[in-house]
Scaffold this motif. Structure first.
Motif, PDB file in Angstrom:
ATOM      1  N   TYR A   1      56.791  17.108 -43.936  1.00 27.01           N
ATOM      2  CA  TYR A   1      56.062  16.744 -42.918  1.00 27.01           C
ATOM      3  C   TYR A   1      56.279  17.649 -41.704  1.00 27.01           C
ATOM      4  CZ  TYR A   1      55.060  12.645 -45.907  1.00 27.01           C
ATOM      5  OH  TYR A   1      54.788  12.081 -46.978  1.00 27.01           O
ATOM      6  N   ILE A   2      57.438  17.645 -41.201  1.00 28.02           N
ATOM      7  CA  ILE A   2      57.647  18.575 -40.091  1.00 28.02           C
ATOM      8  C   ILE A   2      57.472  19.953 -40.322  1.00 28.02           C
ATOM      9  CG2 ILE A   2      59.606  19.457 -38.361  1.00 28.02           C
ATOM     10  CD1 ILE A   2      58.948  16.603 -38.204  1.00 28.02           C
ATOM     11  N   GLU A   3      57.463  20.425 -41.593  1.00 28.74           N
ATOM     12  CA  GLU A   3      57.152  22.136 -41.930  1.00 28.74           C
ATOM     13  C   GLU A   3      55.719  22.089 -41.816  1.00 28.74           C
ATOM     14  OE1 GLU A   3      56.661  23.345 -45.584  1.00 28.74           O
ATOM     15  OE2 GLU A   3      56.328  21.273 -46.645  1.00 28.74           O
ATOM     16  N   LEU A   4      54.900  21.100 -42.117  1.00 29.49           N
ATOM     17  CA  LEU A   4      53.239  21.136 -41.951  1.00 29.49           C
ATOM     18  C   LEU A   4      52.956  21.425 -40.554  1.00 29.49           C
ATOM     19  CD1 LEU A   4      52.387  18.183 -44.062  1.00 29.49           C
ATOM     20  CD2 LEU A   4      52.711  20.719 -44.714  1.00 29.49           C
ATOM     21  N   LEU A   5      53.875  20.653 -39.705  1.00 32.87           N
ATOM     22  CA  LEU A   5      53.558  20.827 -38.242  1.00 32.87           C
ATOM     23  C   LEU A   5      53.640  22.440 -37.713  1.00 32.87           C
ATOM     24  CD1 LEU A   5      54.793  17.449 -36.699  1.00 32.87           C
ATOM     25  CD2 LEU A   5      52.331  18.147 -37.276  1.00 32.87           C
ATOM     26  N   PHE A   6      54.937  22.891 -38.008  1.00 29.96           N
ATOM     27  CA  PHE A   6      55.179  24.065 -37.733  1.00 29.96           C
ATOM     28  C   PHE A   6      54.348  25.095 -38.136  1.00 29.96           C
ATOM     29  CE2 PHE A   6      59.284  22.560 -36.006  1.00 29.96           C
ATOM     30  CZ  PHE A   6      59.741  23.713 -35.651  1.00 29.96           C
TER      31      PHE A   6
ATOM     32  N   LEU B   1      46.205  22.156 -40.635  1.00 31.11           N
ATOM     33  CA  LEU B   1      47.125  21.045 -41.065  1.00 31.11           C
ATOM     34  C   LEU B   1      46.501  20.439 -42.546  1.00 31.11           C
ATOM     35  CD1 LEU B   1      49.797  19.280 -40.603  1.00 31.11           C
ATOM     36  CD2 LEU B   1      48.357  17.793 -39.188  1.00 31.11           C
ATOM     37  N   PHE B   2      45.015  20.111 -42.537  1.00 24.85           N
ATOM     38  CA  PHE B   2      44.530  19.755 -43.746  1.00 24.85           C
ATOM     39  C   PHE B   2      44.371  20.716 -44.670  1.00 24.85           C
ATOM     40  CE2 PHE B   2      40.294  19.769 -45.912  1.00 24.85           C
ATOM     41  CZ  PHE B   2      40.385  18.421 -46.515  1.00 24.85           C
ATOM     42  N   PHE B   3      44.407  21.949 -44.650  1.00 26.42           N
ATOM     43  CA  PHE B   3      44.175  22.736 -45.581  1.00 26.42           C
ATOM     44  C   PHE B   3      45.893  23.172 -46.190  1.00 26.42           C
ATOM     45  CE2 PHE B   3      40.163  24.084 -44.422  1.00 26.42           C
ATOM     46  CZ  PHE B   3      39.399  24.113 -45.611  1.00 26.42           C
ATOM     47  N   ILE B   4      46.818  22.976 -45.116  1.00 23.38           N
ATOM     48  CA  ILE B   4      48.227  23.094 -45.827  1.00 23.38           C
ATOM     49  C   ILE B   4      48.719  21.960 -46.386  1.00 23.38           C
ATOM     50  CG2 ILE B   4      50.852  23.110 -44.809  1.00 23.38           C
ATOM     51  CD1 ILE B   4      49.363  24.702 -42.190  1.00 23.38           C
ATOM     52  N   THR B   5      48.199  20.789 -45.915  1.00 25.36           N
ATOM     53  CA  THR B   5      48.580  19.477 -46.944  1.00 25.36           C
ATOM     54  C   THR B   5      47.771  19.755 -48.372  1.00 25.36           C
ATOM     55  OG1 THR B   5      48.290  18.284 -44.778  1.00 25.36           O
ATOM     56  CG2 THR B   5      48.339  16.887 -46.745  1.00 25.36           C
ATOM     57  N   LEU B   6      46.349  20.334 -48.209  1.00 25.94           N
ATOM     58  CA  LEU B   6      45.926  20.269 -49.652  1.00 25.94           C
ATOM     59  C   LEU B   6      46.658  21.022 -50.646  1.00 25.94           C
ATOM     60  CD1 LEU B   6      42.060  20.731 -48.848  1.00 25.94           C
ATOM     61  CD2 LEU B   6      43.369  18.749 -50.002  1.00 25.94           C
TER      62      LEU B   6
ATOM     63  N   GLU C   1      50.604  21.943 -54.930  1.00 31.13           N
ATOM     64  CA  GLU C   1      51.920  22.052 -55.611  1.00 31.13           C
ATOM     65  C   GLU C   1      52.449  20.833 -56.388  1.00 31.13           C
ATOM     66  OE1 GLU C   1      53.040  25.530 -52.402  1.00 31.13           O
ATOM     67  OE2 GLU C   1      53.598  23.624 -52.060  1.00 31.13           O
ATOM     68  N   MET C   2      52.329  20.016 -55.795  1.00 35.16           N
ATOM     69  CA  MET C   2      52.780  18.574 -56.189  1.00 35.16           C
ATOM     70  C   MET C   2      52.121  18.407 -57.737  1.00 35.16           C
ATOM     71  SD  MET C   2      53.183  16.089 -52.955  1.00 35.16           S
ATOM     72  CE  MET C   2      53.767  14.519 -54.161  1.00 35.16           C
TER      73      MET C   2
END
Length: 207
Positions: free
Chosen positions: A139-144, A177-182, A187-188
């Motif tokens: 989660y923190i990595e997504l923000l960075f 943030l949306f696309f990184i989460t996707l 990857e999961m």
């Protein structure tokens, strides 16, 4: 034979530089587009310099990351063949030489446009913290990573001497943030099929 070997080496270097990821730096042109200055060609030379400066610092960061993770990548069933350093397609010593060349190019870009110095330094520091500390923290990595896109947006604004609106800042951060989460979700899903974690932080994410 020589020509084929030469082409292979060039391909490996381009792969190490991750040229395909340079498209992310197109974000520096967004302030030009959304400020209604797209027809003002006086801004283009400085923006092109800014674009290639960020391409250079991005490639430099990618190489530093690959050097740091080389031993782990060698143990990874996919990365050991896809990463030039892990696959021994490029020597670590050669990677350091490429870093020096990139620093020389970056210096030239900064001489041509010293307005972007603070953004380059900020991006380097943010990326370094991500590589050595934050990339393992879910989660923190997504923000960075998302903040990295904001730096690209802001440097485009500074280059053409305008202030980005709150709307475009929030939109850029949210969309990135949306696309990184996707990407993490993808990857999961890949892990579920192949039982291979692309990154350690995936262990701590919930679908």
């Amino acid at each position: 034979m020589f020509f084929q070997h030469f082409i292979t080496n060039i391909a490996n270097i381009l792969d190490l530089l991750r040229i395909k990821d340079w498209v992310k730096n197109i974000l520096v042109f967004f302030p030009l587009i959304f400020s209604g200055n797209i027809s003002n060609f006086n801004f283009y030379p400085s923006l092109i310099i800014t674009f290639f400066a960020f391409c250079t610092i991005s490639s430099l960061i990618y190489i530093v990351n690959d050097i740091k993770d080389i031993e782990l990548d060698k143990l990874h069933p996919i990365k050991k063949n896809s990463k030039p350093l892990a696959a021994n397609k490029i020597k670590v010593q050669s990677a350091f030489i490429i870093i020096i060349v990139l620093l020389l190019f970056l210096f030239c870009f900064l001489v041509l446009s010293n307005l972007i110095l603070i953004h380059i330094i900020t991006y380097f520091i943010l990326s370094s913290i991500y590589i050595f500390i934050v990339k393992k923290i879910a989660y923190i990595e997504l923000l960075f990573i998302s903040f990295g896109y904001l730096i690209r947006l802001d440097v485009g604004s500074v280059t053409i001497h305008i202030n980005s609106s709150l709307l475009i800042i929030v939109t850029t951060f949210s969309v990135s943030l949306f696309f990184i989460t996707l990407k993490r979700l993808s990857e999961m899903n890949h892990h579920k099929i192949n039982k291979i974690y692309a990154r350690k932080s995936l262990q701590y994410y919930s679908p």
